[in-house]
Scaffold this active site. Structure first.
Site, PDB file in Angstrom:
ATOM      1  N   CYS A  50      38.668  40.271  34.566  1.00  9.65           N
ATOM      2  CA  CYS A  50      38.189  39.138  35.079  1.00  9.65           C
ATOM      3  C   CYS A  50      37.229  38.930  35.451  1.00  9.65           C
ATOM      4  O   CYS A  50      36.430  38.042  35.336  1.00  9.65           O
ATOM      5  CB  CYS A  50      39.638  38.674  35.541  1.00  9.65           C
ATOM      6  N   CYS A  65      43.986  45.435  40.704  1.00  7.87           N
ATOM      7  CA  CYS A  65      43.334  44.157  41.377  1.00  7.87           C
ATOM      8  C   CYS A  65      45.060  43.386  41.775  1.00  7.87           C
ATOM      9  O   CYS A  65      44.588  42.596  43.041  1.00  7.87           O
ATOM     10  CB  CYS A  65      43.288  42.772  40.392  1.00  7.87           C
TER      11      CYS A  65
END
Length: 354
Positions: free
Chosen positions: A193, A98
């Site tokens: 997440c 990410c």
């Protein structure tokens, strides 16, 4: 200087904005929507409360704020990578991907080009030495997040700012309380997440289904239980095996035959190793060693932990091997080993464990 501040609504990024304003900057605040796609559409990783807090911070400090979406890019670069890794029996690291491809990749391509710097609330620092810009460790050894940044590029690090990297977590909390920031007492986010409130096993089952197989004791070859698919388990896992007479640790996975191998005891020797083999090693700024036939002293991490390990690195062709006199627990193929200089100051880069 034009600064884009990536704010999540948490205490770290909120204090980051305060420090930037104190230093005389006027950052533009960006909140990135990322999440996973469900049958009913996109599920936001963060909650609306995060956006509300970010909007409060923007108003408090008089900053322009923009909510931007990287849903599709996140699915392509992070979620799909995670599913593919799990299916191959590997242990993925969505956070490291990410950071490289979303926060500092796609964001830069779409919005960051208009700014001189991109600031985040990561616990990390930037060091200029030898005419080069290096990713370097934070003041707080427990909160240091450079291991999550081990795949970013030299170009990215040259544009990044980490305003809280010189502070301890306790100092960040204290500033938030002094400034009456709504995130002052919020707990730090945990877990993957994009899952949001979705259970990890539910997520895996949704995409890979179930595939029952045997759990075998490594030392005896005896079948002692059943599992619903090797992809539900990771190397070093202790909980969630459904076995009596424990503790049991996952030691190895046979992907081809769908077998999980486990060992019994609170500290079985089989969960340790002393050598980590790496492929696709990525140097952030540059290769600090060049061609070498012997070993180099380093420090390294095989997972996100405040503990560092001292060892040596050796290169054979395109592969690197990291060895240590100290036993290393839970070496999991697919994870990234992040390598630092021997003083544990500069972060050189990372490679994937094979």
């Amino acid at each position: 200087m034009e600064i884009a501040a990536l704010v999540s609504g948490g205490v770290d990024s909120s204090v980051m904005v305060h420090l930037l304003k104190e230093a005389g900057y006027d950052p533009a605040i960006f909140y990135i929507r990322i999440g996973m796609e469900d049958k009913d559409g996109y599920i936001d990783c963060p909650s609306e409360e995060d956006i509300e807090i970010t909007a409060f911070i923007a108003k408090k400090y008089g900053c322009r704020m923009e909510v931007v979406s990287l849903h599709e890019e996140y699915w392509e670069k992070v979620v799909s990578y995670t599913i593919d890794s799990v299916k191959r029996g590997l242990t993925p690291n969505p956070d490291i991907m990410c950071n490289r491809y979303i926060k500092f990749g796609c964001f830069e391509d779409k919005w960051g080009k208009d700014f001189d710097r991109i600031a985040t609330g990561h616990y990390a620092t930037v060091t200029a030495t030898g005419g080069k810009i290096w990713l370097s460790t934070a003041k707080d050894p427990v909160k240091d997040q450079t291991d999550f940044l081990g795949q970013i590029t030299g170009l990215q690090i040259s544009k990044l700012m980490f305003p809280i990297g010189h502070l301890m977590k306790s100092e960040v909390r204290a500033i938030a309380e002094e400034q009456n920031l709504p995130s002052a007492k919020r707990k730090d986010s945990q877990g993957i997440c994009f899952l949001g409130k979705i259970n990890y096993n539910d997520f895996v089952e949704r995409h890979l289904g179930k595939h029952p197989g045997e759990i075998i004791e490594l030392e005896t070859g005896k079948t002692i239980g059943r599992h619903n698919g090797y992809w539900f388990h990771t190397i070093g896992q202790r909980k969630g095996l459904g076995l009596s007479g424990g503790p049991w640790f996952v030691i190895r996975k046979d992907v081809e035959n769908n077998i999980i191998y486990v060992s019994n005891g609170y500290d079985p020797e089989t969960q340790y190793g002393r050598t980590v083999n790496l492929q696709g090693f990525h140097f952030i700024t540059e290769d600090p060693w060049g061609a070498f036939d012997d070993e180099r002293e380093i420090t390294f991490k095989v997972r996100h932990t405040p503990e560092i390990t001292r060892g040596r690195i050796r290169r054979t062709g395109d592969l690197y091997s990291v060895s240590s006199d100290k036993k290393i627990q839970g070496i999991a193929p697919g994870q990234f080993t992040v390598v630092y200089d021997k003083e544990y100051r500069l972060c050189y880069g990372s490679g994937m464990i094979i």
